[in-house]
Design a protein around this motif. Structure first.
Motif, short mmCIF file in Angstrom:
data_model
loop_
_atom_site.label_atom_id
_atom_site.label_comp_id
_atom_site.label_asym_id
_atom_site.label_seq_id
_atom_site.Cartn_x
_atom_site.Cartn_y
_atom_site.Cartn_z
N ALA A 139 0.96 -1.02 0.01
CA ALA A 139 -0.11 0.04 0.05
C ALA A 139 1.00 1.20 0.08
O ALA A 139 0.70 2.07 -0.76
N ALA A 140 1.74 1.26 0.70
CA ALA A 140 2.68 2.60 0.87
C ALA A 140 3.56 2.56 -0.46
O ALA A 140 3.57 3.71 -0.99
N TYR A 141 4.03 1.52 -1.06
CA TYR A 141 4.46 1.55 -2.39
C TYR A 141 3.67 2.08 -3.39
O TYR A 141 4.06 2.91 -4.29
N GLY A 142 2.22 1.53 -3.48
CA GLY A 142 1.37 2.32 -4.31
C GLY A 142 1.13 3.61 -4.20
O GLY A 142 1.07 4.34 -5.19
N PHE A 143 0.78 4.15 -2.94
CA PHE A 143 0.65 5.33 -2.68
C PHE A 143 1.81 6.24 -3.11
O PHE A 143 1.52 7.35 -3.64
N GLY A 144 2.92 5.78 -2.80
CA GLY A 144 4.16 6.46 -3.07
C GLY A 144 4.40 6.82 -4.57
O GLY A 144 4.75 7.60 -4.96
N ALA A 145 4.09 5.81 -5.38
CA ALA A 145 4.09 5.95 -6.78
C ALA A 145 3.12 6.85 -7.19
O ALA A 145 3.40 7.64 -8.06
N TRP A 146 1.90 6.74 -6.56
CA TRP A 146 0.73 7.71 -6.99
C TRP A 146 1.20 9.03 -6.84
O TRP A 146 1.04 9.97 -7.80
N TYR A 147 1.81 9.42 -5.53
CA TYR A 147 2.27 10.61 -5.06
C TYR A 147 3.49 11.21 -6.11
O TYR A 147 3.37 12.26 -6.57
N ILE A 148 4.40 10.36 -6.54
CA ILE A 148 5.53 10.80 -6.95
C ILE A 148 5.04 11.09 -8.53
O ILE A 148 5.51 12.09 -9.32
N GLY A 149 4.29 10.07 -8.96
CA GLY A 149 3.71 10.44 -10.37
C GLY A 149 2.79 11.91 -10.58
O GLY A 149 3.15 12.44 -11.45
N GLY A 150 2.30 12.03 -9.44
CA GLY A 150 1.50 13.53 -9.43
C GLY A 150 2.46 14.53 -9.29
O GLY A 150 2.18 15.59 -9.87
N VAL A 151 3.60 14.32 -8.45
CA VAL A 151 4.53 15.48 -8.08
C VAL A 151 5.29 15.68 -9.76
O VAL A 151 5.33 17.03 -9.94
N LEU A 152 5.60 14.71 -10.48
CA LEU A 152 6.35 14.88 -11.71
C LEU A 152 5.41 15.41 -12.54
O LEU A 152 6.11 16.36 -13.58
N GLU A 153 4.19 15.28 -12.71
CA GLU A 153 3.35 15.61 -13.49
C GLU A 153 3.16 17.27 -13.41
O GLU A 153 2.96 17.88 -14.10
N VAL A 154 3.00 17.51 -12.07
CA VAL A 154 2.75 18.87 -11.80
C VAL A 154 3.98 19.77 -12.04
O VAL A 154 3.88 20.88 -12.51
N GLU A 155 5.36 19.15 -11.81
CA GLU A 155 6.55 19.87 -12.17
C GLU A 155 6.45 20.03 -13.85
O GLU A 155 6.67 21.16 -14.17
N THR A 156 6.17 18.99 -14.63
CA THR A 156 5.82 19.32 -15.94
C THR A 156 4.91 20.40 -16.39
O THR A 156 5.46 21.42 -17.22
N ALA A 157 3.74 20.37 -15.67
CA ALA A 157 2.79 21.39 -15.89
C ALA A 157 3.41 22.81 -15.58
O ALA A 157 3.15 23.96 -16.50
N ILE A 158 4.24 23.00 -14.54
CA ILE A 158 4.68 24.19 -14.18
C ILE A 158 5.62 24.53 -15.19
O ILE A 158 5.76 25.91 -15.75
N GLU A 159 6.70 23.62 -15.59
CA GLU A 159 7.82 23.99 -16.43
C GLU A 159 6.86 24.59 -17.97
O GLU A 159 7.54 25.29 -18.53
N ASN A 160 5.91 23.88 -18.41
CA ASN A 160 5.45 24.24 -19.65
C ASN A 160 4.59 25.43 -19.49
O ASN A 160 4.74 26.30 -20.56
N LEU A 161 4.17 25.95 -18.40
CA LEU A 161 3.61 27.27 -18.23
C LEU A 161 4.51 28.30 -18.18
O LEU A 161 4.47 29.42 -18.74
N SER A 162 5.87 27.92 -17.62
CA SER A 162 6.81 28.91 -17.66
C SER A 162 7.47 29.09 -19.02
O SER A 162 7.82 30.19 -19.41
N VAL A 163 7.49 27.88 -19.97
CA VAL A 163 7.98 28.17 -21.09
C VAL A 163 6.98 28.92 -21.92
O VAL A 163 7.25 29.62 -22.77
N ALA A 164 5.70 28.67 -21.78
CA ALA A 164 4.74 29.59 -22.63
C ALA A 164 4.68 30.97 -22.04
O ALA A 164 4.39 31.58 -23.05
N ALA A 165 5.21 31.11 -21.17
CA ALA A 165 4.91 32.51 -20.75
C ALA A 165 6.18 33.37 -21.13
O ALA A 165 6.90 33.64 -21.88
#
Length: 187
Positions: free
Chosen positions: A161-187
């Motif tokens: 369960a910890a491994y699953g929630f950890g993977a979910w969290y890390i995947g979400g964090v990486l996606e948010v970082e990518t979205a922020i990078e895309n916003l900064s590149v677009a701006a």
């Protein structure tokens, strides 16, 4: 086990530049060992060979994924295969299958690390890295749930369960970082 492993190594050395041919070769070997496992299944005298042939079929099937697909697809397929092995291992009370499934889910995380960051124009969440993290998370949580149904309390339930929630969290964090990078590149 020596003959298929040495044969695979030699074949790999001959075809090291052509991954599709290696993937096809691994698939053919997996089918050969599936047929051999089915043959010995019907003959009681050969019962000890069942697990060996089935195991070799599983190994060669697992090798097909990284040879035929990208690291993102391999991550998803290994995570799903690992969850299925845990499920079957629990259903058949076969410890080796369960451990192989848990190990394969862990190896899927290493394949995820090899997955490149999504392109700046990629659709949010629908990219190989995020989908791979989601597949790992769901596979681990599915495995924890199956362990919960099979054993009321087992130390692996919390770890999975910890491994699953950890993977979910890390995947979400990486996606948010990518979205922020895309916003900064677009701006």
């Amino acid at each position: 086990f020596g003959t298929p492993l040495v044969g695979c190594a030699l074949h790999s050395a001959m075809l090291h530049d052509t991954r599709p041919a290696l993937a096809l070769s691994a698939l053919v070997m997996a089918l050969v060992y599936v047929l051999l496992a089915m043959f010995v299944w019907k003959h009681g005298r050969l019962a000890r060979w069942r697990a060996a042939y089935a195991g070799l079929a599983l190994v060669f099937t697992t090798l097909v994924f990284p040879l035929a697909f990208t690291s993102g697809t391999t991550t998803v397929l290994w995570a799903i295969e690992g969850a299925l092995l845990v499920w079957i291992g629990l259903h058949q009370d076969e410890r080796r299958l369960r451990w192989a499934g848990i190990g394969l889910q862990a190896i899927a995380a290493f394949a995820l690390l090899d997955t490149p960051a999504p392109a700046t124009d990629a659709v949010a969440v629908m990219n190989p890295r995020t989908l791979g993290a989601l597949a790992i998370a769901l596979s681990a949580l599915f495995s924890a749930w199956r362990y919960t149904l099979a054993h009321a309390s087992h130390p692996l339930i919390g770890l999975l369960a910890a491994y699953g929630f950890g993977a979910w969290y890390i995947g979400g964090v990486l996606e948010v970082e990518t979205a922020i990078e895309n916003l900064s590149v677009a701006a």
